[in-house]
Design a protein around this motif. Structure first.
Motif, PDB file in Angstrom:
ATOM      1  N   ILE A   1       0.849  -1.192   0.000  1.00 59.00           N
ATOM      2  CA  ILE A   1       0.000   0.000   0.000  1.00 59.00           C
ATOM      3  C   ILE A   1       0.885   1.243   0.000  1.00 59.00           C
ATOM      4  N   SER A   2       0.567   2.156  -0.870  1.00 59.99           N
ATOM      5  CA  SER A   2       1.211   3.470  -0.842  1.00 59.99           C
ATOM      6  C   SER A   2       0.112   4.518  -0.970  1.00 59.99           C
ATOM      7  N   SER A   3       0.258   5.600  -0.223  1.00 59.50           N
ATOM      8  CA  SER A   3      -0.769   6.643  -0.248  1.00 59.50           C
ATOM      9  C   SER A   3      -0.125   7.980   0.065  1.00 59.50           C
ATOM     10  N   PHE A   4      -0.869   9.044  -0.223  1.00 57.55           N
ATOM     11  CA  PHE A   4      -0.377  10.376   0.090  1.00 57.55           C
ATOM     12  C   PHE A   4      -1.551  11.302   0.377  1.00 57.55           C
ATOM     13  N   ALA A   5      -1.272  12.325   1.145  1.00 53.10           N
ATOM     14  CA  ALA A   5      -2.215  13.417   1.380  1.00 53.10           C
ATOM     15  C   ALA A   5      -1.404  14.701   1.293  1.00 53.10           C
ATOM     16  N   ALA A   6      -1.817  15.622   0.433  1.00 58.12           N
ATOM     17  CA  ALA A   6      -1.049  16.837   0.187  1.00 58.12           C
ATOM     18  C   ALA A   6      -1.954  18.052   0.257  1.00 58.12           C
ATOM     19  N   ALA A   7      -1.389  19.164   0.684  1.00 58.36           N
ATOM     20  CA  ALA A   7      -2.142  20.418   0.764  1.00 58.36           C
ATOM     21  C   ALA A   7      -1.209  21.577   0.438  1.00 58.36           C
ATOM     22  N   THR A   8      -1.763  22.580  -0.225  1.00 57.48           N
ATOM     23  CA  THR A   8      -1.020  23.788  -0.574  1.00 57.48           C
ATOM     24  C   THR A   8      -1.885  25.000  -0.290  1.00 57.48           C
ATOM     25  N   ILE A   9      -1.298  26.022   0.277  1.00 60.47           N
ATOM     26  CA  ILE A   9      -1.973  27.298   0.464  1.00 60.47           C
ATOM     27  C   ILE A   9      -1.071  28.380  -0.118  1.00 60.47           C
ATOM     28  N   SER A  10      -1.659  29.334  -0.815  1.00 61.34           N
ATOM     29  CA  SER A  10      -0.846  30.333  -1.495  1.00 61.34           C
ATOM     30  C   SER A  10      -1.591  31.658  -1.569  1.00 61.34           C
ATOM     31  N   ASN A  11      -0.844  32.690  -1.798  1.00 60.97           N
ATOM     32  CA  ASN A  11      -1.432  34.009  -2.017  1.00 60.97           C
ATOM     33  C   ASN A  11      -0.787  34.634  -3.247  1.00 60.97           C
ATOM     34  N   THR A  12      -1.593  35.317  -4.038  1.00 61.59           N
ATOM     35  CA  THR A  12      -1.114  35.973  -5.246  1.00 61.59           C
ATOM     36  C   THR A  12      -1.422  37.465  -5.159  1.00 61.59           C
ATOM     37  N   TRP A  13      -0.410  38.283  -5.392  1.00 66.57           N
ATOM     38  CA  TRP A  13      -0.575  39.730  -5.424  1.00 66.57           C
ATOM     39  C   TRP A  13      -0.398  40.209  -6.867  1.00 66.57           C
ATOM     40  N   ASN A  14      -1.379  40.948  -7.379  1.00 63.90           N
ATOM     41  CA  ASN A  14      -1.349  41.440  -8.753  1.00 63.90           C
ATOM     42  C   ASN A  14      -1.470  42.964  -8.768  1.00 63.90           C
ATOM     43  N   GLN A  15      -0.690  43.573  -9.632  1.00 59.90           N
ATOM     44  CA  GLN A  15      -0.781  45.015  -9.811  1.00 59.90           C
ATOM     45  C   GLN A  15      -0.516  45.356 -11.271  1.00 59.90           C
ATOM     46  N   ARG A  16      -1.216  46.373 -11.745  1.00 60.72           N
ATOM     47  CA  ARG A  16      -1.044  46.828 -13.128  1.00 60.72           C
ATOM     48  C   ARG A  16      -0.565  48.277 -13.132  1.00 60.72           C
ATOM     49  N   ILE A  17       0.447  48.569 -13.965  1.00 60.56           N
ATOM     50  CA  ILE A  17       0.967  49.925 -14.130  1.00 60.56           C
ATOM     51  C   ILE A  17       0.816  50.313 -15.591  1.00 60.56           C
ATOM     52  N   ASP A  18       0.197  51.459 -15.844  1.00 59.30           N
ATOM     53  CA  ASP A  18      -0.099  51.880 -17.213  1.00 59.30           C
ATOM     54  C   ASP A  18       0.525  53.247 -17.480  1.00 59.30           C
ATOM     55  N   TYR A  19       1.478  53.305 -18.407  1.00 62.03           N
ATOM     56  CA  TYR A  19       2.136  54.560 -18.755  1.00 62.03           C
ATOM     57  C   TYR A  19       1.547  55.190 -20.014  1.00 62.03           C
TER      58      TYR A  19
END
Length: 860
Positions: free
Chosen positions: A544-562
């Motif tokens: 028997i082989s098994s796994f349990a995985a979890a990921t938590i993340s945050n994304t920061w987005n910004q737009r600059i317009d010249y």
């Protein structure tokens, strides 16, 4: 005369007696000298995966055999002492001394071969390489030998076309312009990893294969993990993961030179060099190539380089550093999706026809060119802390520069520059070549600047990150893995004047007299920062082989317009902060030595792509944005025997709150809350019925459809007026990939020659749904499925020859693609009949005709 006849008869009788005696002695020798049998299983020492086709030889003789589907072998050997040599491409050859008694069967057990590349085991850990009968995911693995023999002049994704539920296409047909779909999801929703590092664009998720044109030269293994896959990272693996493991520094000193050419004029030369492992613990491997010449499609030239460098340094038994850099500076002509062919165009001009080009001053000028260089450098540090703990860390940097060219015009030449009177179709629409000399004359005589110009759309980026995984063996059965994944990205996007085509200037909103190199139309930046943490607990008891995985993340987005904002007055958007997460579990049960069952499931909450976060080509934030949600379940069965293996699986994927955007000129269409369901079954079989013949059969049947009516905002970017619609897509089939696929492959080796064949069959392929037309014509009426394209099949053949040139091992091969010159549509767009509200074929791309690739490789 009689004497001569008697003498002749006597000579014949002598020869006959000699042959008879020799045969009797041979037979007696066979009985006199006893023999026994040795058997065993050859496998990868690091992953414990069996090696199919490994060579087992009695050293100094021609007595040998190759391993079966399960890695097993059984070889007759003379009694007494012998030296058995075991070898496999990409692994160190080993020798074993054996002593066999007459009639004895000696079982050598499991024999592990070490990879000939330094640091491969560590890379496999970092990249989450799936292991057969252990990792509970649906996976197919393509080895370097298969890639080298079958890729030829094809694009890199096409090496995966004999994999279940995978559909690569050449798209427009330019060098590196291929695309790939898995289980009905396009490559924006497929995670692509190179040695564990994500390479999907951080703004839109796309993968531009021309940026990775040298991967085919430097790749050791490709794994296609269908579904959410085995990766612990929060990547775009809604449909699957393409896990590319490049070569590392070779243990053995040497190199190779390879040259290739096609029948349509593309040429390539590749050089590989390796120092082997030096006494200092240093090893260096280099792979470089040069590709030039004509493309199969009209005016789709190629001018490309590629390079791969790996430097490995062993500091001591506990520390190892590996530096790699890969890049592919290139420029090539294109034929993009805007220039798909109508049936009339295809019937008259063929699949090579390209509407993007013409002549200027007697020389070819393609309006669509791609030029880019995206080197990626990574420094990997592998630290064996103790017997139970291991830390692998990769820091990487990618600096991309370049873009693509096209046309830009104003009335009366806004969309249609003059063309030569080549042919008129569709009610007078001219399909001739661009008459650039005439356009130059018109622009030169204009008092208001150029009417039509060439422009560049530039997309530069600066991208760096760190990926670190800590592995700790809690005991013999449990392993805990935890780590971080952080990335920072800055994309620079602007348009510039490329060629005024004889005019004095170009009138732009912000620059009334723009000259070559001046920025026009837009000039903005996209800033994306991602930070995530992951953990995974694994259990492996052998059965028997098994796994349990979890990921938590945050994304920061910004737009600059010249471009749209005055500096200091709103050119920087607010920073958007969005949380994402996922969780996955899986279980594999080895129910016998040959059979296993597996199941996995997961849930994924994904932040929308950058372009959906900011509206109207401006910094206006999309307040209606929500995370996309993906739920997936998969189960399967595997069987492996000496002569036969089988992997079958079934899957269910539900994707909710899908956010999409389509843009047509100065108009944008936003889709909110779209839902899709993807279910299907997949089958992968391999057989080795006789010594040198290997057969493969793959099949996939999918049922992929949209589930609801989608809310649509039709935005006029000039006035910012928004018109809201509802488009009923319930029950409409997902387009762009055949939902029925069958593949058959065969390879056969005889003496120094080997042959191969790959046959693919595709059915239930639908044209791209045209939301804009459905809005205009059908409103909320459910038009139903888009146009179903005719089924088609293709056959590829290859042949190769191993021989020596001046004592150097060499290999020559020829590949023939689309042997029967099949004419079929590989991708298309629909049109809607105003009267019947039925979906019809609008335009598309066809298969390439029969074409050849010839190659010669010399090893030294």
């Amino acid at each position: 005369m009689t004497d001569c006849r008697n003498k002749a008869n006597q000579e014949i009788m002598k020869i006959f007696r000699s042959i008879t005696v020799a045969l009797i002695l041979t037979l007696c020798t066979g009985f006199t000298f006893g023999q026994g049998i040795i058997k065993g299983i050859v496998l990868d020492k690091e992953t414990n995966e069996t090696l199919i086709g490994a060579t087992v030889m009695i050293k100094g003789s021609t007595n040998g055999i190759t391993t079966g589907i399960d890695g097993a072998f059984s070889l007759n050997v003379p009694k007494g002492k012998s030296v058995v040599e075991l070898s496999y491409i990409g692994y160190k050859t080993i020798e074993k001394n054996v002593i066999v008694q007459d009639g004895q069967t000696l079982n050598l057990g499991k024999i592990g071969l070490d990879p000939s590349s330094i640091g491969l085991e560590e890379v496999n850990i970092l990249a989450d390489v799936a292991i057969d009968r252990k990792t509970p995911v649906a996976v197919s693995t393509i080895k370097a030998e298969v890639i080298e023999k079958n890729l030829g002049s094809q694009e890199f994704p096409e090496i995966l076309k004999n994999t279940p539920s995978v559909y690569p296409t050449k798209s427009g047909g330019g060098f590196g312009d291929a695309s790939i779909n898995i289980r009905g999801f396009d490559q924006r929703n497929i995670g692509v990893l190179v040695n564990g590092i994500p390479v999907n664009d951080m703004e839109n998720g796309w993968v531009y294969w021309s940026n990775w044109a040298g991967l085919g030269d430097a790749t050791r293994t490709v794994q296609v993990q269908r579904g959410l896959g085995a990766s612990k990272l929060a990547i775009n693996s809604v449909g699957g993961t393409i896990n590319i493991i490049t070569k590392t520094s070779d243990m053995k000193k040497g190199g190779s030179l390879k040259v290739e050419t096609t029948d349509f004029g593309r040429k390539k030369a590749m050089l590989t060099l390796s120092t082997g492992k030096l006494k200092s613990g240093t090893a260096v491997t280099f792979v470089g190539s040069r590709t030039t010449g004509n493309g199969y499609i009209d005016a789709c030239y190629t001018d490309a380089w590629s390079y791969f460098l790996s430097i490995s340094q062993e500091i001591n038994k506990n520390h190892q550093l590996v530096f790699t850099v890969v890049g592919a500076p290139q420029k090539h002509g294109q034929r993009d999706s805007y220039n798909m062919l109508t049936r009339e165009e295809y019937n008259q001009f063929g699949t090579k026809y390209n509407k993007n080009w013409g002549y200027l001053g007697g020389e070819k000028l393609n309006t669509r060119n791609n030029f880019y260089h995206k080197p990626q450098a990574a420094l990997n540090w592998y630290w064996t802390i103790n017997e139970k703990s291991f830390l692998s860390t990769s820091t990487y940097l990618s600096v991309g520069s370049g873009g693509g060219s096209g046309t830009l015009g104003k009335k009366p030449y806004k969309y249609n520059a003059p063309r030569t009177p080549y042919q008129s179709l569709d009610g007078g629409r001219n399909t001739g070549l661009y008459d650039w000399d005439k356009m130059v004359m018109i622009n030169d005589s204009s008092s208001t600047g150029s009417y039509h110009i060439l422009r560049n759309s530039v997309n530069n980026h600066f991208w760096y990150g760190i990926l670190s995984t800590f592995t700790h063996h809690l005991n013999d059965d449990f392993t805990l893995m935890a780590g971080i994944d952080a990335r920072s990205y800055k994309g620079e996007h602007y348009r510039e004047v490329r060629n005024l085509l004889g005019g004095a200037y170009w009138e732009d909103r912000n620059n009334k007299t723009a000259k070559v190199g001046d920025r026009i139309a837009y000039d903005n930046r996209g800033l994306v920062t991602y930070s995530g943490a992951f953990s995974q607990l694994e259990y492996n008891s052998g059965i028997i082989s098994s796994f349990a995985a979890a990921t938590i993340s945050n994304t920061w987005n910004q737009r600059i317009d010249y471009y749209s904002y005055t500096p200091g007055v709103g050119e920087k958007s607010k920073v958007l902060s969005d949380l994402g997460y996922n969780g996955k579990v899986g279980l594999n049960l080895n129910i016998s030595e040959s059979s296993n069952l597996f199941v996995n499931g997961g849930y994924y909450s994904r932040v929308p792509n950058f372009k959906f976060l900011f509206l109207n080509y401006k910094n206006d934030v999309n307040v209606d944005r929500v995370n996309e949600k993906v739920m997936a379940l998969e189960f399967g069965y595997g069987f492996k025997h000496k002569y036969f293996s089988l992997h079958a699986d079934a899957y269910f994927t539900k994707w909710n709150d899908i956010n999409k955007i389509s843009r047509f000129g100065r108009k944008s269409i936003y889709y909110y809350g779209l839902e899709e369901t993807h279910t299907g079954i997949e089958l992968e079989m391999h057989a080795k019925p006789i010594k040198n013949l290997t057969l493969g059969l793959n099949g996939a049947y999918g049922f992929w459809e949209y589930n609801n009516s989608v809310n649509v905002d039709d935005v006029d970017e000039s006035t910012l007026a928004i018109t809201k619609y509802k488009v009923n897509l319930k029950g409409v089939a997902v387009y762009d990939q055949p939902q029925t696929q069958v593949n058959f492959s065969a390879s056969y080796k005889v003496s120094d020659f080997d042959f191969g064949a790959i046959w693919n069959f595709y059915d239930r392929l639908y044209a791209k749904v045209n939301i804009d037309n459905r809005i205009k014509i059908a409103k909320d009426v459910n038009v139903g499925n888009s146009y179903k394209l005719p089924s088609y099949n293709t056959l590829d053949l290859r042949a190769g020859w191993n021989f020596n040139i001046a004592g150097l091992k060499s290999y020559a091969s020829v590949n023939c693609y689309n042997v029967f010159d099949t004419e079929a549509i590989t991708s298309a767009e629909e049109s809607i009949d105003k009267n019947t509200l039925e979906s019809n074929f609008s335009k598309g791309f066809w298969t390439w005709g029969r074409n050849f690739n010839f190659s010669l490789k010399v090893n030294f």
